[in-house]
Design a protein around this motif. Sequence first.
Motif, PDB file in Angstrom:
ATOM      1  N   ILE A  92       6.391  -3.800  -4.989  1.00 30.67           N
ATOM      2  CA  ILE A  92       6.313  -4.933  -4.059  1.00 30.67           C
ATOM      3  C   ILE A  92       5.060  -5.756  -4.322  1.00 30.67           C
ATOM      4  N   ALA A  93       5.230  -7.073  -4.307  1.00 27.83           N
ATOM      5  CA  ALA A  93       4.104  -8.000  -4.425  1.00 27.83           C
ATOM      6  C   ALA A  93       4.219  -9.038  -3.310  1.00 27.83           C
ATOM      7  N   ILE A  94       3.105  -9.312  -2.660  1.00 28.21           N
ATOM      8  CA  ILE A  94       3.027 -10.330  -1.602  1.00 28.21           C
ATOM      9  C   ILE A  94       2.036 -11.401  -2.069  1.00 28.21           C
ATOM     10  N   GLU A  95       2.471 -12.657  -2.014  1.00 34.72           N
ATOM     11  CA  GLU A  95       1.604 -13.768  -2.395  1.00 34.72           C
ATOM     12  C   GLU A  95       1.666 -14.855  -1.348  1.00 34.72           C
ATOM     13  N   GLU A 145       0.808  -1.215   0.000  1.00 29.07           N
ATOM     14  CA  GLU A 145       0.000   0.000   0.000  1.00 29.07           C
ATOM     15  C   GLU A 145       0.844   1.269   0.000  1.00 29.07           C
ATOM     16  N   VAL A 146       1.988   1.250   0.690  1.00 26.28           N
ATOM     17  CA  VAL A 146       2.808   2.447   0.831  1.00 26.28           C
ATOM     18  C   VAL A 146       3.784   2.643  -0.336  1.00 26.28           C
ATOM     19  N   CYS A 147       4.005   1.626  -1.130  1.00 24.45           N
ATOM     20  CA  CYS A 147       4.964   1.716  -2.233  1.00 24.45           C
ATOM     21  C   CYS A 147       4.385   2.549  -3.380  1.00 24.45           C
ATOM     22  N   GLU A 148       5.015   3.699  -3.612  1.00 23.00           N
ATOM     23  CA  GLU A 148       4.531   4.641  -4.624  1.00 23.00           C
ATOM     24  C   GLU A 148       4.687   4.124  -6.052  1.00 23.00           C
ATOM     25  N   VAL A 149       5.634   3.216  -6.256  1.00 22.79           N
ATOM     26  CA  VAL A 149       5.927   2.750  -7.615  1.00 22.79           C
ATOM     27  C   VAL A 149       5.479   1.303  -7.872  1.00 22.79           C
TER      28      VAL A 149
END
Length: 62
Positions: free
Chosen positions: A57-60, A50-54
Amino acid sequence: MGYNVNVDVDKCIGCGECVDVCPVEVYEIKDGKSEAVSPEECLGCESCVEVCEVSAIAIEEN
């Protein structure tokens, strides 16, 4: 249950927001980019996503 934490280093700008927001210290900035140094600690909260502007990041779920 565990999570896969993926940081796209081509997108990452090294701002450190993921480092600051992660409650379990999954990330560190190394060589100007975020790196998941403790992915096994990930809670799957996706605060970093949520905080990553670009959108680097991916969480699976495993």
